[in-house]
Design an enzyme around this catalytic site. Structure first.
Site, PDB file in Angstrom:
ATOM      1  N   GLU A 126       7.642  -8.013  15.620  1.00 28.70           N
ATOM      2  CA  GLU A 126       7.848  -9.388  15.175  1.00 28.70           C
ATOM      3  C   GLU A 126       9.345  -9.656  15.100  1.00 28.70           C
ATOM      4  O   GLU A 126      10.089  -8.858  14.536  1.00 28.70           O
ATOM      5  CB  GLU A 126       7.216  -9.626  13.806  1.00 28.70           C
ATOM      6  CG  GLU A 126       7.284 -11.091  13.383  1.00 28.70           C
ATOM      7  CD  GLU A 126       6.551 -11.382  12.074  1.00 28.70           C
ATOM      8  OE1 GLU A 126       6.558 -12.541  11.658  1.00 28.70           O
ATOM      9  OE2 GLU A 126       5.985 -10.451  11.476  1.00 28.70           O
ATOM     10  N   GLY A 267      11.784  -5.451   5.359  1.00 27.39           N
ATOM     11  CA  GLY A 267      11.176  -4.739   4.249  1.00 27.39           C
ATOM     12  C   GLY A 267       9.935  -4.001   4.679  1.00 27.39           C
ATOM     13  O   GLY A 267       9.727  -2.832   4.342  1.00 27.39           O
ATOM     14  N   MET A 269       6.239  -4.491   7.702  1.00 29.97           N
ATOM     15  CA  MET A 269       5.612  -5.246   8.776  1.00 29.97           C
ATOM     16  C   MET A 269       4.111  -5.043   8.741  1.00 29.97           C
ATOM     17  O   MET A 269       3.628  -3.914   8.665  1.00 29.97           O
ATOM     18  CB  MET A 269       6.193  -4.811  10.126  1.00 29.97           C
ATOM     19  CG  MET A 269       5.601  -5.541  11.317  1.00 29.97           C
ATOM     20  SD  MET A 269       5.880  -7.321  11.230  1.00 29.97           S
ATOM     21  CE  MET A 269       4.464  -7.914  12.143  1.00 29.97           C
ATOM     22  N   ASN A 271       1.587  -5.096  10.793  1.00 33.71           N
ATOM     23  CA  ASN A 271       0.815  -4.761  11.988  1.00 33.71           C
ATOM     24  C   ASN A 271      -0.635  -4.423  11.619  1.00 33.71           C
ATOM     25  O   ASN A 271      -0.888  -3.689  10.673  1.00 33.71           O
ATOM     26  CB  ASN A 271       1.428  -3.545  12.687  1.00 33.71           C
ATOM     27  CG  ASN A 271       2.926  -3.618  12.750  1.00 33.71           C
ATOM     28  OD1 ASN A 271       3.497  -4.487  13.373  1.00 33.71           O
ATOM     29  ND2 ASN A 271       3.581  -2.678  12.072  1.00 33.71           N
ATOM     30  N   HIS A 303       1.740  -7.766  -0.354  1.00 35.66           N
ATOM     31  CA  HIS A 303       2.079  -8.805   0.615  1.00 35.66           C
ATOM     32  C   HIS A 303       1.626  -8.419   2.011  1.00 35.66           C
ATOM     33  O   HIS A 303       0.957  -9.206   2.702  1.00 35.66           O
ATOM     34  CB  HIS A 303       3.589  -9.041   0.596  1.00 35.66           C
ATOM     35  CG  HIS A 303       4.050 -10.102   1.539  1.00 35.66           C
ATOM     36  ND1 HIS A 303       4.220 -11.411   1.170  1.00 35.66           N
ATOM     37  CD2 HIS A 303       4.381 -10.046   2.870  1.00 35.66           C
ATOM     38  CE1 HIS A 303       4.629 -12.114   2.210  1.00 35.66           C
ATOM     39  NE2 HIS A 303       4.738 -11.303   3.250  1.00 35.66           N
ATOM     40  N   GLU A 304       1.971  -7.217   2.436  1.00 33.51           N
ATOM     41  CA  GLU A 304       1.616  -6.812   3.796  1.00 33.51           C
ATOM     42  C   GLU A 304       0.107  -6.633   3.952  1.00 33.51           C
ATOM     43  O   GLU A 304      -0.460  -6.970   5.000  1.00 33.51           O
ATOM     44  CB  GLU A 304       2.360  -5.528   4.182  1.00 33.51           C
ATOM     45  CG  GLU A 304       3.875  -5.602   4.053  1.00 33.51           C
ATOM     46  CD  GLU A 304       4.505  -6.770   4.793  1.00 33.51           C
ATOM     47  OE1 GLU A 304       3.958  -7.186   5.833  1.00 33.51           O
ATOM     48  OE2 GLU A 304       5.535  -7.278   4.327  1.00 33.51           O
ATOM     49  N   HIS A 307      -1.627  -9.962   4.383  1.00 32.64           N
ATOM     50  CA  HIS A 307      -1.447 -10.533   5.720  1.00 32.64           C
ATOM     51  C   HIS A 307      -2.655 -10.250   6.625  1.00 32.64           C
ATOM     52  O   HIS A 307      -2.816 -10.924   7.650  1.00 32.64           O
ATOM     53  CB  HIS A 307      -0.197  -9.948   6.383  1.00 32.64           C
ATOM     54  CG  HIS A 307       1.027 -10.787   6.222  1.00 32.64           C
ATOM     55  ND1 HIS A 307       1.055 -12.143   6.457  1.00 32.64           N
ATOM     56  CD2 HIS A 307       2.305 -10.445   5.869  1.00 32.64           C
ATOM     57  CE1 HIS A 307       2.272 -12.604   6.256  1.00 32.64           C
ATOM     58  NE2 HIS A 307       3.052 -11.602   5.886  1.00 32.64           N
TER      59      HIS A 307
END
Length: 878
Positions: A126, A267, A269, A271, A303-304, A307
């Site tokens: 990203e 911080g 990602m 994926n 947070h990740e 997602h």
């Protein structure tokens, strides 16, 4: 690296892709300097699209071969440029494209695409990194099903990971190599592709989902660091439970993996199924991490993971919609932390961040809408505006609709757009469809830059027992947007009677104000409340329900009253902050009354309340920062004057409250075992806030107490708090503590980062020389983003006086660093350069020095597109 003047990308020019990719089969043979990638793409024309060339993005590798349906494509039938491969006349039907490329992961210093972090292979795709692995239509609205085969020397990379579920693995006969095959059944854009290979250890756990499935959970780290990932695993499991309970979202693959690496531009990602993290947001024990580190790990893990639905299952149609996944997911992780810890404390912390980062961004030359209409370099739009302001917009929807309709809108969004690349309008439409939300009006929050300003005045009429509230709203001009339209926003309020209780809110037409929420829609509105026998004190924008600047002209007595009686904890805190801000702004302007008795009395009352939440009290006794005051002043800012005023007020508060601060410090001293849980962390936060104010007096006994805590602390939180306090005082104990800290932790890079950052933040004239010297220290490396952010980033972003030195030396140092970094890691360089975002607000001498440094950067012809974009926007006239 792209060094040309980037072509502007405009939202209005969006067009769907001519070609879709149904499946992607990758075969990656890892090698330190010569990794071979064979990609097989099953392509199909978009239904209804006219015949068109096939244009694929790609850079930073060597093309070996190109085949269509198994036949090698003649060289004259395709064109290869610096950033694209074009097949002018592809088959007008579905076909298979085989691409073989070779790349050098070790030489990839940009840390985009496939690179090596130490000896570990990893990816970051990203926003536009997949094009550095193979040719591909590298855009988020091209979603495909991926199967990835990885092979490597077994001794070099015994662990091989990719997105999805593991379907096959084994040794390759007759060689020292082995392979693994991973399949992700969920279509995803290329930016969510991930691959990892290396010598990694892991911890494992499992999660039992709402539907009865067992999901394997693994966190991969460098061997020997497994114990430091235990808290991250606990945070992951709590995140999964929260998402099921609060949003009804269940995880969908058989395994969820996190990999911690030491070289990472970001911080973390998200994926699909294989999150890659900067190791500072995974690794933690009481000896190596502070309470703040634990809280950040918890929030970023959440947070990740969140997602998976808001970003992966539903992704962005284009990068203009970045806020759709990031703003929404920030809101979700904020709600998670509030649920797990303290909602009032979390709200205060989030607003501090919003004001310190996003309000400043909105007020300067880098201001942009939450959904920009144009960009030149998308990497520069991962900003506080997209993330934090984007989250505030989602929060306002909740305030306007109420919790039940908000949940209905979220459920509809997941149901309607699962598996799609969506737009902001589609998200907002879901809430409009379950309520009376005025969608076109509310969309201005996404399209207009700038922080709205509310001017609120109130008047009481004793004869009619009414209270009139007049509200005017404006949105200031920003680059490219000289005039603005009024916003739709909630104004959450209460009217507090003389007894300290909230009064019923009934409008003149008899309508009761539900949950204290008024709906603002116009430039000027008047609300009249009935049944108000005595003059109330208004509590405005409770919970910071709208991200605005508020002018209410409350008197000192009214602020004191709110600090003591407001039922809204955020506004009680805000009253204390406003009292302190007024004192500091007056002092900087030379008209100080030096009467801080009311503030001291209010803080003493709060410190005396042993039933108050310690973490909340810690926030309350923390005076506004130098950056806060600079933002309040807004123009012709003199950082040195602000520092002097703040030091004087801190010393005065410390002296006036010395006894109760000492008593509170002693009362909160805990010899029990360390716990990162919120109650224990809150007590430490208050204890250390008291210590900091005690030391602000400069008394020798306070400095000695601070040094004693540094020497005897049994956890990193207390040790770092003492070091941070000592760093603000030019006393012998300061250097003694810095030397002892490094001697103890020299072998741990993440802790050394704290040592670097603390020295870079010292607000004294010798700090620039100290920072220069530290760039030559063996512990520092310009090739590691964490080291650069800790030293250079802290100096530029957090040291208001020394970055903004009147002689311009701070600006020149940062400019030189940016230029040196740009050739190797333009993303990191551009983030450092964004420290200039407030240069126009400075007083004339500093402003001229900052502009000269920016002009010097702008004159370099071969800048990356990242730096060219930032410097050009920073220098553009208002």
């Amino acid at each position: 690296m792209r060094t040309d003047q980037a072509r502007p990308i405009r939202l209005q020019d969006y067009r769907p892709p001519d070609w879709l990719v149904e499946t992607v089969h990758l075969d990656v043979a890892l090698d330190p300097t010569s990794t071979r990638v064979r990609a097989t793409l099953e392509l199909t024309p978009r239904p209804g699209a006219a015949p068109a060339p096939l244009v694929l993005d790609g850079e930073g590798f060597t093309l070996v071969s190109l085949k269509i349906d198994g036949e090698t494509l003649a060289r004259e039938l395709y064109a290869v440029g610096d950033e694209q491969l074009t097949i002018a006349q592809p088959p007008a039907r579905p076909f298979r494209l085989d691409i073989e490329t070779v790349l050098n992961p070790t030489a990839n210093t940009q840390l985009m695409g496939l690179y090596r972090s130490g000896a570990t292979y990893c990816t970051q795709c990203e926003a536009e990194g997949f094009r550095r692995i193979t040719y591909f239509p590298d855009r988020p609205d091209v979603m495909a099903v991926y199967t990835t085969r990885i092979e490597a020397d077994k001794a070099d990379a015994p662990v091989l990971l990719a997105n999805g579920n593991l379907t096959q693995a084994g040794d390759i006969a007759g060689t020292s190599r082995h392979f693994a095959v991973w399949h992700d059944p969920f279509p995803k854009p290329s930016y969510l592709f991930a691959l990892v290979g290396g010598k990694l250890a892991h911890i494992e756990d499992s999660f039992h989902t709402l539907s009865g499935r067992d999901v394997v959970l693994r966190i991969y780290v460098e061997p020997g660091k497994e114990a430091r990932s235990v808290y991250a695993m606990d945070a992951l499991k709590r995140s999964m439970e929260f998402d099921e309970r609060v949003f009804g979202r269940e995880y969908d693959l058989d395994i969820f993996m996190i990999v911690a690496v030491s070289d990472f531009n970001l911080g973390a990602m998200e994926n699909k199924g294989l999150n890659i993290f900067n190791d500072k947001y995974v690794l933690a024990t009481s000896e190596t991490a502070t309470d703040t580190d634990f809280a950040q790990i918890e929030a970023i893990i959440a947070h990740e993971y969140f997602h998976n639905w808001t970003g992966n299952r539903i992704t962005c149609r284009d990068w203009f919609q970045l806020c759709l996944k990031e703003g929404l997911t920030v809101f979700r992780d904020q709600e998670f932390t509030a649920d797990q810890r303290s909602r009032p404390v979390k709200r205060i912390a989030d607003v501090r961040t919003l004001r310190a980062q996003q309000f400043v961004e909105d007020a300067g030359p880098l201001s942009h809408p939450v959904r920009p209409s144009l960009y030149r370099e998308i990497n520069n739009f991962y900003t506080a505006t997209v993330y934090e302001k984007g989250a505030e917009i989602v929060r306002m929807i909740g305030a306007l609709l109420g919790p039940e309709r908000f949940r209905s809108g979220m459920d509809l969004y997941f149901e309607r757009h699962d598996g799609e690349a969506a737009m902001v309008e589609q998200f907002i439409r879901c809430f409009a469809d379950v309520s009376d939300l005025d969608m076109p009006h509310f969309m201005r929050w996404y399209d207009q830059a700038g922080t709205p300003e509310l001017i609120v005045t109130g008047s009481h009429d004793a004869k009619t027992a009414t209270y009139r509230l007049d509200v005017a709203q404006t949105v200031p001009p920003t680059p490219g947007q000289p005039s603005k339209e009024p916003m739709l926003m909630p104004l959450v309020l209460g009217l507090i009677g003389p007894d300290g209780r909230d009064l019923p809110l009934v409008l003149a037409d008899g309508t009761a104000v539900e949950c204290g929420v008024l709906k603002l829609t116009q430039s000027a509105q008047t609300f009249t409340f009935t049944g108000i026998a005595q003059p109330p004190v208004p509590s405005l924008n409770r919970g910071f329900g709208a991200p605005v600047r508020l002018q209410a002209k409350l008197s000192g007595d009214e602020l004191d009253f709110l600090a003591a009686h407001d039922a809204d904890p955020f506004n009680r805190w805000q009253a204390l902050q406003t009292m302190a801000s007024r004192l500091l702004v007056s002092a900087v302007g030379g008209s100080a009354t030096n009467d801080d008795k009311a503030l001291a009395a209010a803080l003493k009352a709060l410190l005396s309340d042993h039933d108050a939440e310690p973490a909340y009290v810690a926030q309350a006794v923390m005076l506004p920062s130098e950056a806060d005051i600079a933002r309040e002043i807004g123009r012709d800012v003199d950082p040195d004057a602000i520092l002097a005023a703040r030091r004087k007020l801190r010393a005065s508060v410390g002296e006036n409250l010395y006894a109760i601060l000492s008593d509170t410090y002693g009362r909160l001293h805990d010899n029990g075992p360390y716990s990162p849980a919120a109650p224990s962390a809150g007590k430490r936060a208050l204890k250390n806030a008291c210590l900091d104010l005690l030391a602000a007096t400069g008394r020798p006994d306070a400095i000695a107490l601070t040094m004693r805590q540094f020497e005897t602390a049994d956890n990193m939180t207390d040790r770092m708090a003492a070091l941070a306090t000592l760093s603000l005082h030019d006393v012998p104990e300061r250097q003694t503590a810095f030397d002892a800290f490094y001697a103890r932790y020299a072998a741990d890079p993440l802790i050394v980062d704290k040592w670097l950052a603390q020295q870079a933040a010292i607000p004294e004239a010798g700090t620039l020389d100290r920072v220069r010297a530290l760039t030559e220290h063996p512990a520092f490396s310009f090739s590691n983003p964490n080291r650069v952010r800790s030293l250079i980033g802290t100096f530029a972003q957090a040291n208001q006086t020394q970055f903004n030195r009147p002689d311009g030396a701070g600006y020149d140092f940062v400019a030189d660093t940016v230029l040196a970094l740009d050739a190797k890691n333009p993303q990191l360089a551009s983030r450092i350069l964004s420290a200039f975002k407030s240069w126009r607000a400075l007083e004339p001498v500093r402003r001229a020095r900052a502009e000269a440094a920016l002009q010097r950067i702008a004159q370099i012809p071969a800048l990356s597109s990242d730096i060219r974009d930032i410097v050009d926007r920073a220098l553009t006239a208002d």
